[in-house]
Structure formats: structure tokens, C-alpha cells
Design an enzyme around this catalytic site. Structure first.
Site, PDB file in Angstrom:
ATOM      1  N   ASP A   1     -54.128 -32.912 -58.772  1.00 45.59           N
ATOM      2  CA  ASP A   1     -53.999 -33.156 -60.217  1.00 45.59           C
ATOM      3  C   ASP A   1     -53.423 -31.923 -60.932  1.00 45.59           C
ATOM      4  OD1 ASP A   1     -54.669 -35.714 -61.090  1.00 45.59           O
ATOM      5  OD2 ASP A   1     -56.828 -35.349 -60.980  1.00 45.59           O
TER       6      ASP A   1
ATOM      7  N   LYS B   1     -54.685 -46.078 -57.903  1.00 44.60           N
ATOM      8  CA  LYS B   1     -54.318 -44.937 -57.059  1.00 44.60           C
ATOM      9  C   LYS B   1     -54.440 -45.313 -55.585  1.00 44.60           C
ATOM     10  CE  LYS B   1     -55.348 -41.733 -60.726  1.00 44.60           C
ATOM     11  NZ  LYS B   1     -56.291 -40.865 -61.431  1.00 44.60           N
TER      12      LYS B   1
ATOM     13  N   GLN C   1     -61.980 -38.220 -60.389  1.00 39.39           N
ATOM     14  CA  GLN C   1     -61.571 -39.001 -61.558  1.00 39.39           C
ATOM     15  C   GLN C   1     -62.362 -38.545 -62.795  1.00 39.39           C
ATOM     16  OE1 GLN C   1     -59.037 -41.399 -61.644  1.00 39.39           O
ATOM     17  NE2 GLN C   1     -59.379 -41.245 -63.840  1.00 39.39           N
TER      18      GLN C   1
END
Ligand code: NAD
Length: 280
Positions: A117, A50, A94
Site C-alpha cells: 500500500d 482485491k 484493510q
């Protein structure tokens, strides 16, 4: 006839290049905070990828690597700080988090406007309604791959195997938004093979190597493989028994090089979208 491969690496490079150009053209300053707790090796790989994608796109990434014993209070405090930081347009925590941390609580603490997200209940609700700013990265990446192959979802029989909040459920919703006739299968589904054989578009998000075999696939189906697994030899593979299914499908995504790179590309897109929303 062998299936055409949908090249996720190429499509993801294109999406990232579009994001890069958009940022450059408009001189945008975009920042993404990536929070990782503990030292799960798979999470570390994802976080590094990422960060690399941010570099490619011209997005500034801020990494917060916290020790595994971080308390929930400490993590929530960090989220609060990032919510208030104008340089940070997107916040990504994460997953999975260490067991003593409540993932739901942490996600709900992220400002919905920075939830790149799209896991926050407010964003999930918007996706249900069809009036959304962010799409969850993996399902959005699958849709992008389907579009890249010139496939029209409208009226097609779509079968999604898996009903997780991260992949299966939102995937079903996105297919429905494009007028697919959608069936969601899961571990309690009866006659899974028969249901899958009806699919014009089959999406596998199970997490088991070689789960989807050729006898579960209709001739000419489009097969999207979300799974990321290791086979007996430790090699990265998807949920689909690739070689045999590729003989039957019209289009197929490989693993690696299919959905995986798309997830990250869509994250970059969402981060720019977050910047725009916050600038309004
Ligand atoms: P999950 O474990 O939360 O969900 C798996 C789903 O599979 C469940 O809903 C379950 O009902 C279903 N399932 C399990 N056994 C089944 C069976 N025998 N028959 C039918 N359905 C069954 O997993 P997830 O988070 O949705 O992830 C699924 C896979 O996708 C994993 O391999 C994961 O690593 C991968 N993944 C990939 C990306 C990417 O970027 N490519 C992103 C997220 C997840």
C-alpha cells in the site's frame, strides 16, 4: 463540448493483463496477504475485489479475517508472522481498523519491503525524495489514468482537493514529480472555487457527493474524481457533480468505473514489484 471519459475499467484491465503476462512469462510465484479486522461491509467489498484481482493476475491471495475484538498484540503478531513468511510478498491491512487498534502502529510493523500500500513511513519518505519502489495505489492509479489519456503534466496547473496521507498528499507529490505546478486545497482553504478554477488538472479527494460543481472548473480542464460516496438515493457517486462538470471538462473520470478499479490494479503491480525486491 462534452468531456472524453477516461475509462478506468479498461485501463485497469490492461494493467492487470500486463501483470498477469509478466507473472506467466517469468513463472513467478507471487503471494498477497490481505488482513481484515471486523465486519465493515465496505471493507469486505474492497477485500473481495482485491482477491478477485489476484485471481485474474495469477497472484495467490491469503485472507486473514479476524474478529472485531482482536487485540493489537494479536494483530501485530500476525503481521510479524506474515513478514517472516516467504510465500507472502505483499501485506495489506484493510483500513479503517476498529477504533481500539492503532493504525499507525500496525502499518509501521509491516516490513517496508512488503508494504504494497506504500503507507509505511519509510516508503512515504522515499516517495518524497522521488526514489521509490512502491507508489501508493490510488494516486498511482490516478497518474496512470492521466497518462492513458495522453496528458502531459509538465508545467500544468494542478489542484488537488484533500490532503490525506493516503490520497491528497501523495497525489500532490506524484504530480510534482512530473513537473506540475501543484496546489493542495483542504477544509481551511480560502476561495476554494477560485483556486480550483485555475486548474488544468483537478483532482478531487474530499469524500463529499457532488462537491465539485461546474463553476469550480476551468473550461477544458482534466478532472479526476477519487471520491467514493453514496448520494441521497444510495447510488455510488464521486466528489464531482458529474453531469454538469462533464460539459466543461476535456477529460473526466466517472464513478464508478474511474479511479476505483485503478487502485486495485496498482496494488497488483506493487505486489509483483515486492516479489522482485525480495528476490534480489
Ligand atoms: P479524508 O477524509 O482523509 O480526507 C478528505 C480531505 O478533504 C481532507 O484532507 C479535508 O481537508 C478535505 N476537505 C474536507 N472538506 C473540505 C472542504 N469543504 N473543502 C476543501 N477540502 C475539504 O479522505 P480520503 O481518505 O483522502 O478519501 C477521500 C475520498 O476518496 C473518499 O470519498 C474516499 O472514499 C475516496 N477514496 C477512494 C479511493 C479509490 O480507490 N477510488 C481510495 C481512497 C479513498
Amino acid at each position: 463540448m462534452a468531456a472524453q471519459i477516461i475509462d478506468g475499467k479498461a485501463v485497469s484491465a490492461k494493467v492487470k493483463e500486463e501483470v498477469r503476462q509478466e507473472i506467466e512469462r517469468e513463472g513467478l510465484e507471487v503471494g498477497l496477504a490481505v488482513v481484515i479486522v471486523g465486519d465493515d461491509p465496505a471493507s469486505r467489498v474492497y477485500v473481495n475485489n482485491k482477491k478477485k484481482a489476484c485471481e485474474v493476475c495469477g497472484i495467490k491471495s491469503y485472507e486473514y479475517a479476524l474478529p472485531a475484538e482482536t487485540t493489537e498484540e494479536q494483530l501485530l503478531e500476525l503481521v510479524d508472522t506474515l513478514n517472516a513468511d516467504d510465500k507472502v510478498n505483499g501485506i495489506l491491512v484493510q483500513l479503517p481498523l476498529p477504533k481500539h487498534l492503532n493504525e499507525e502502529k500496525v502499518i509501521e510493523r509491516i516490513s517496508p519491503m512488503k508494504d504494497v500500500d506504500a503507507f509505511h513511513a519509510a516508503n512515504v519518505g522515499k516517495i518524497m525524495i522521488g526514489n521509490y519502489a512502491f507508489l501508493p495505489c490510488t494516486p498511482a492509479g490516478c497518474m496512470e489514468l492521466i497518462h492513458s489519456a495522453g496528458i502531459d503534466v509538465s508545467g500544468k496547473e494542478c489542484v488537488v482537493i484533500g490532503r490525506s496521507n493516503i490520497v491528497g498528499k501523495p497525489m500532490a507529490m506524484l504530480l510534482l514529480h512530473e513537473n506540475g505546478t501543484v496546489t493542495v486545497c483542504h477544509s481551511r482553504t480560502k476561495d476554494l472555487k477560485e483556486v480550483c478554477r485555475r486548474a488544468d488538472i483537478l483532482v478531487a479527494a474530499v469524500g463529499r457527493a457532488g462537491f465539485v460543481t461546474a463553476d469550480m472548473v476551468k473550461d477544458g480542464a482534466v478532472v479526476i474524481d477519487v471520491g467514493i460516496n453514496r448520494n441521497a438515493d444510495g447510488k455510488l457517486c464521486g466528489d464531482v457533480a458529474y453531469d454538469e462538470v462533464a460539459e466543461k471538462a476535456s477529460f473526466i473520470t466517472p464513478v464508478p468505473g474511474g479511479v476505483g478499479p485503478m487502485t486495485i490494479a496498482m496494488l497488483m503491480k506493487n505486489t509483483v514489484m515486492a516479489k522482485r525486491i525480495q528476490s534480489k
